[in-house]
Design a protein around this motif. Sequence first.
Motif, PDB file in Angstrom:
ATOM      1  N   ARG A  89      47.907  38.085  46.311  1.00 52.23           N
ATOM      2  CA  ARG A  89      46.837  38.974  45.863  1.00 52.23           C
ATOM      3  C   ARG A  89      46.764  40.230  46.738  1.00 52.23           C
ATOM      4  O   ARG A  89      46.568  41.348  46.234  1.00 52.23           O
ATOM      5  CB  ARG A  89      45.500  38.235  45.883  1.00 52.23           C
ATOM      6  N   ALA A  90      46.926  40.058  48.046  1.00 55.84           N
ATOM      7  CA  ALA A  90      46.892  41.226  48.943  1.00 55.84           C
ATOM      8  C   ALA A  90      48.001  42.209  48.590  1.00 55.84           C
ATOM      9  O   ALA A  90      47.807  43.436  48.625  1.00 55.84           O
ATOM     10  CB  ALA A  90      47.019  40.773  50.391  1.00 55.84           C
ATOM     11  N   LEU A  91      49.177  41.685  48.223  1.00 54.86           N
ATOM     12  CA  LEU A  91      50.270  42.552  47.796  1.00 54.86           C
ATOM     13  C   LEU A  91      49.915  43.268  46.496  1.00 54.86           C
ATOM     14  O   LEU A  91      50.107  44.489  46.372  1.00 54.86           O
ATOM     15  CB  LEU A  91      51.546  41.723  47.620  1.00 54.86           C
ATOM     16  N   LEU A  92      49.395  42.546  45.527  1.00 52.68           N
ATOM     17  CA  LEU A  92      49.057  43.157  44.242  1.00 52.68           C
ATOM     18  C   LEU A  92      47.965  44.208  44.397  1.00 52.68           C
ATOM     19  O   LEU A  92      47.958  45.217  43.673  1.00 52.68           O
ATOM     20  CB  LEU A  92      48.611  42.080  43.244  1.00 52.68           C
ATOM     21  N   ASP A  93      47.059  43.985  45.321  1.00 49.73           N
ATOM     22  CA  ASP A  93      45.980  44.956  45.531  1.00 49.73           C
ATOM     23  C   ASP A  93      46.508  46.307  46.015  1.00 49.73           C
ATOM     24  O   ASP A  93      45.813  47.321  45.905  1.00 49.73           O
ATOM     25  CB  ASP A  93      44.950  44.406  46.516  1.00 49.73           C
ATOM     26  N   ARG A  94      47.726  46.308  46.547  1.00 51.53           N
ATOM     27  CA  ARG A  94      48.340  47.571  46.946  1.00 51.53           C
ATOM     28  C   ARG A  94      48.906  48.327  45.745  1.00 51.53           C
ATOM     29  O   ARG A  94      49.332  49.479  45.865  1.00 51.53           O
ATOM     30  CB  ARG A  94      49.444  47.310  47.971  1.00 51.53           C
ATOM     31  N   TYR A  95      48.909  47.672  44.581  1.00 54.24           N
ATOM     32  CA  TYR A  95      49.384  48.277  43.339  1.00 54.24           C
ATOM     33  C   TYR A  95      48.249  48.165  42.327  1.00 54.24           C
ATOM     34  O   TYR A  95      48.223  47.249  41.501  1.00 54.24           O
ATOM     35  CB  TYR A  95      50.649  47.579  42.836  1.00 54.24           C
ATOM     36  N   PRO A  96      47.264  49.060  42.399  1.00 56.48           N
ATOM     37  CA  PRO A  96      46.044  48.942  41.588  1.00 56.48           C
ATOM     38  C   PRO A  96      46.335  48.741  40.096  1.00 56.48           C
ATOM     39  O   PRO A  96      47.185  49.422  39.518  1.00 56.48           O
ATOM     40  CB  PRO A  96      45.322  50.267  41.846  1.00 56.48           C
ATOM     41  N   GLY A  97      45.624  47.793  39.523  1.00 54.95           N
ATOM     42  CA  GLY A  97      45.799  47.488  38.104  1.00 54.95           C
ATOM     43  C   GLY A  97      46.752  46.356  37.834  1.00 54.95           C
ATOM     44  O   GLY A  97      46.824  45.862  36.701  1.00 54.95           O
ATOM     45  N   SER A  98      47.506  45.917  38.846  1.00 55.56           N
ATOM     46  CA  SER A  98      48.416  44.789  38.637  1.00 55.56           C
ATOM     47  C   SER A  98      47.647  43.481  38.700  1.00 55.56           C
ATOM     48  O   SER A  98      46.617  43.379  39.353  1.00 55.56           O
ATOM     49  CB  SER A  98      49.550  44.811  39.663  1.00 55.56           C
ATOM     50  N   VAL A  99      48.170  42.466  38.027  1.00 55.48           N
ATOM     51  CA  VAL A  99      47.413  41.233  37.823  1.00 55.48           C
ATOM     52  C   VAL A  99      48.301  40.012  38.037  1.00 55.48           C
ATOM     53  O   VAL A  99      49.509  40.056  37.794  1.00 55.48           O
ATOM     54  CB  VAL A  99      46.806  41.215  36.398  1.00 55.48           C
ATOM     55  N   ALA A 100      47.688  38.923  38.515  1.00 52.45           N
ATOM     56  CA  ALA A 100      48.382  37.650  38.681  1.00 52.45           C
ATOM     57  C   ALA A 100      47.725  36.607  37.789  1.00 52.45           C
ATOM     58  O   ALA A 100      46.519  36.357  37.895  1.00 52.45           O
ATOM     59  CB  ALA A 100      48.340  37.190  40.134  1.00 52.45           C
ATOM     60  N   LEU A 101      48.511  36.007  36.909  1.00 53.44           N
ATOM     61  CA  LEU A 101      48.073  34.932  36.025  1.00 53.44           C
ATOM     62  C   LEU A 101      48.833  33.680  36.424  1.00 53.44           C
ATOM     63  O   LEU A 101      50.054  33.620  36.296  1.00 53.44           O
ATOM     64  CB  LEU A 101      48.367  35.302  34.568  1.00 53.44           C
ATOM     65  N   GLY A 102      48.124  32.684  36.951  1.00 54.19           N
ATOM     66  CA  GLY A 102      48.787  31.496  37.450  1.00 54.19           C
ATOM     67  C   GLY A 102      48.826  30.372  36.444  1.00 54.19           C
ATOM     68  O   GLY A 102      47.790  29.984  35.885  1.00 54.19           O
ATOM     69  N   GLU A 103      50.029  29.832  36.195  1.00 54.25           N
ATOM     70  CA  GLU A 103      50.160  28.607  35.393  1.00 54.25           C
ATOM     71  C   GLU A 103      49.868  27.418  36.296  1.00 54.25           C
ATOM     72  O   GLU A 103      50.504  27.250  37.335  1.00 54.25           O
ATOM     73  CB  GLU A 103      51.565  28.475  34.812  1.00 54.25           C
ATOM     74  N   ILE A 104      48.920  26.588  35.883  1.00 50.47           N
ATOM     75  CA  ILE A 104      48.449  25.507  36.739  1.00 50.47           C
ATOM     76  C   ILE A 104      48.499  24.190  35.970  1.00 50.47           C
ATOM     77  O   ILE A 104      47.905  24.058  34.903  1.00 50.47           O
ATOM     78  CB  ILE A 104      47.019  25.789  37.238  1.00 50.47           C
ATOM     79  N   SER A 105      49.226  23.229  36.526  1.00 48.19           N
ATOM     80  CA  SER A 105      49.299  21.892  35.948  1.00 48.19           C
ATOM     81  C   SER A 105      49.165  20.894  37.089  1.00 48.19           C
ATOM     82  O   SER A 105      50.135  20.582  37.778  1.00 48.19           O
ATOM     83  CB  SER A 105      50.629  21.693  35.214  1.00 48.19           C
ATOM     84  N   SER A 106      47.942  20.427  37.306  1.00 53.63           N
ATOM     85  CA  SER A 106      47.666  19.501  38.402  1.00 53.63           C
ATOM     86  C   SER A 106      46.908  18.300  37.860  1.00 53.63           C
ATOM     87  O   SER A 106      46.633  18.218  36.657  1.00 53.63           O
ATOM     88  CB  SER A 106      46.852  20.191  39.500  1.00 53.63           C
ATOM     89  N   GLU A 107      46.535  17.382  38.736  1.00 58.10           N
ATOM     90  CA  GLU A 107      45.782  16.210  38.284  1.00 58.10           C
ATOM     91  C   GLU A 107      44.410  16.603  37.750  1.00 58.10           C
ATOM     92  O   GLU A 107      43.867  15.925  36.886  1.00 58.10           O
ATOM     93  CB  GLU A 107      45.649  15.197  39.419  1.00 58.10           C
ATOM     94  N   ASP A 108      43.840  17.688  38.240  1.00 60.01           N
ATOM     95  CA  ASP A 108      42.592  18.235  37.711  1.00 60.01           C
ATOM     96  C   ASP A 108      42.789  19.739  37.579  1.00 60.01           C
ATOM     97  O   ASP A 108      42.375  20.511  38.428  1.00 60.01           O
ATOM     98  CB  ASP A 108      41.410  17.907  38.628  1.00 60.01           C
ATOM     99  N   SER A 109      43.436  20.131  36.484  1.00 60.46           N
ATOM    100  CA  SER A 109      43.835  21.534  36.330  1.00 60.46           C
ATOM    101  C   SER A 109      42.645  22.473  36.288  1.00 60.46           C
ATOM    102  O   SER A 109      42.720  23.605  36.776  1.00 60.46           O
ATOM    103  CB  SER A 109      44.685  21.707  35.068  1.00 60.46           C
ATOM    104  N   LEU A 110      41.528  22.037  35.700  1.00 60.32           N
ATOM    105  CA  LEU A 110      40.365  22.910  35.623  1.00 60.32           C
ATOM    106  C   LEU A 110      39.800  23.178  37.012  1.00 60.32           C
ATOM    107  O   LEU A 110      39.424  24.315  37.336  1.00 60.32           O
ATOM    108  CB  LEU A 110      39.300  22.296  34.717  1.00 60.32           C
ATOM    109  N   ALA A 111      39.757  22.149  37.856  1.00 63.02           N
ATOM    110  CA  ALA A 111      39.280  22.339  39.232  1.00 63.02           C
ATOM    111  C   ALA A 111      40.227  23.234  40.011  1.00 63.02           C
ATOM    112  O   ALA A 111      39.791  24.088  40.798  1.00 63.02           O
ATOM    113  CB  ALA A 111      39.120  20.988  39.924  1.00 63.02           C
ATOM    114  N   THR A 112      41.528  23.059  39.807  1.00 62.79           N
ATOM    115  CA  THR A 112      42.506  23.896  40.506  1.00 62.79           C
ATOM    116  C   THR A 112      42.421  25.336  40.038  1.00 62.79           C
ATOM    117  O   THR A 112      42.536  26.278  40.831  1.00 62.79           O
ATOM    118  CB  THR A 112      43.927  23.342  40.301  1.00 62.79           C
ATOM    119  N   MET A 113      42.206  25.552  38.731  1.00 61.06           N
ATOM    120  CA  MET A 113      42.017  26.908  38.224  1.00 61.06           C
ATOM    121  C   MET A 113      40.838  27.579  38.926  1.00 61.06           C
ATOM    122  O   MET A 113      40.922  28.749  39.332  1.00 61.06           O
ATOM    123  CB  MET A 113      41.766  26.889  36.717  1.00 61.06           C
ATOM    124  N   ALA A 114      39.735  26.836  39.062  1.00 59.91           N
ATOM    125  CA  ALA A 114      38.550  27.390  39.723  1.00 59.91           C
ATOM    126  C   ALA A 114      38.848  27.732  41.176  1.00 59.91           C
ATOM    127  O   ALA A 114      38.470  28.803  41.675  1.00 59.91           O
ATOM    128  CB  ALA A 114      37.395  26.393  39.626  1.00 59.91           C
TER     129      ALA A 114
END
Length: 557
Positions: A256-281
Amino acid sequence: MSDLQWWRGAVIYQVYPRSMMDTNGDGIGDIPGIVEKLDYIAELGVDAIWVSPFFKSPMKDFGYDISDYRDIDPIFGALSDFDQLIEQAHARNIKVIIDQVLSHTSDQHHWFTESRQDKHNDKADWYVWADAKDDGTQPNNWLSIFGGPAWKWEPRRKQYYLHNFLSSQPDLNFHNPDVQQAALENIEFWLKRGVDGFRLDAINFCFHDKQLRDNPAKAEADRTGRGFSEDNPYAFQYHYYNNTQPENIKFIEQIRALLDRYPGSVALGEISSEDSLATMAEYTSGNNRLHMGYSFELLTNDYSAHYIRHTVETLEQKMTEGWPCWAISNHDVTRVVSRWAQSAKHQGITDQKSKMFTALLGSLKGSVCSYQGEELGLPEAEIEYHELQDPYGITFWPNFKGRDGCRTPLPWNNTQNAAGFSQSKPWLPVADAHLALNVEQQSSNSNSVLNAYRQFLNWRKQQDALINGDISFFDTAEPILAFLRKSEAQTLVILFNLSEQPQKINLSETIDSKKLTSDVSLNHLQAFDLPFIETAKLTDDHCHLPGFGCFFAELGH
């Protein structure tokens, strides 16, 4: 919404390059093919494209096994073609997100070919290596998603290496700071070329438990989710130690710190864990981690009103700071028309349901990932065993037929010559069922799924509550899903009939006035008449929802 937060409420169209358009006649889609179809994509009304991997790769897992993070595989074109894609997409006001597969590489990556030689080279600690147990067996009980142990013996080093996916996809050792730095530098390489963000594949798999503790067993009744049925031993464990480790948070913050140096860029994480909703949060909390989280919670077979409401409400309770991204199809699961349309008796009903799916997905709070072909209402393609390409399907056939059925080429017209996709035999066959759903034919049909998709997305852009609003659900019985979307500028009441049978709803009984603020009232309810989708009719205080119909109404002041 400021341009720096263009991604909030955005519709992101997933492009699977192998199957978009072939321009050089080798039967495989390529980057020039994406460029050629950018006008088509722009007409859909989407805000961005997410391009699945196009990096140099032996293609054992079709690009998710990368051998060079900074070059294009020749089957897809050259770096100059990618630069053209960026330029042409931006000229059409389309953002470009690309896949980054950070947790593992191909076994043909030069990092691994060096690392495997011995225990003392410069890359010796760049992958997850472990000694055998005294009896020569694997270091622990971890399993690969693609079946069998997650460890493979390497005779040069006389050690095992970890692979959470194919054995040709060795896992990087992110406990090594040099690995983290190399990953960040690879990300920045593409930022400098103008990309607008990254879909971070399997981002919770970057770190493993340093102690290599065994995963605990999972009871048979709990072996569910993302295709991990009882025929795949991966479902037999709770995967507490081979992924989703606490050290991953600091690395995400570095991204995120790297992306913040490029304003407007975004990170969308694919998350598959035992509790994916908690990990997303957890992965999207604060303003210094991922911008959005993306999971498989709506990529299941269950699309009941209860399940959708429970999933969204659970995430809302857990994700108090982050921003979700929802999907009902992608390149890893059976197409939604086949997963969620078992009751459809004929094509007209299927089309009606496909339109409702688009409206439902686009009405939830968050951003949207829409998979190519979803706009056409394509069903899952039937693939014969001898035609399979996916190693996952080959391993688990016939109980699980793999992912090829959702990856077949887009049908551009109804010609038998690969439906306009290629001048040669395509890498996967074009399904006969897809020919009648081709782009050319649907474009000329005002009632088509494609035109409904285009019109809904363009209408959605004008509804502030759908882009920025909060969400709260009303208590309704199956098959009705009812909720409120509310922003400072707009309040919308939305109902979906998830069945084929018409439903009659008493609005005053359904809509909980406690969820409404004092300055809005049911007395000022203005229903939208949307000609491109099956919408409800109002008589007095009742809403008559047709089968797979929708109700959108604005509450006035």
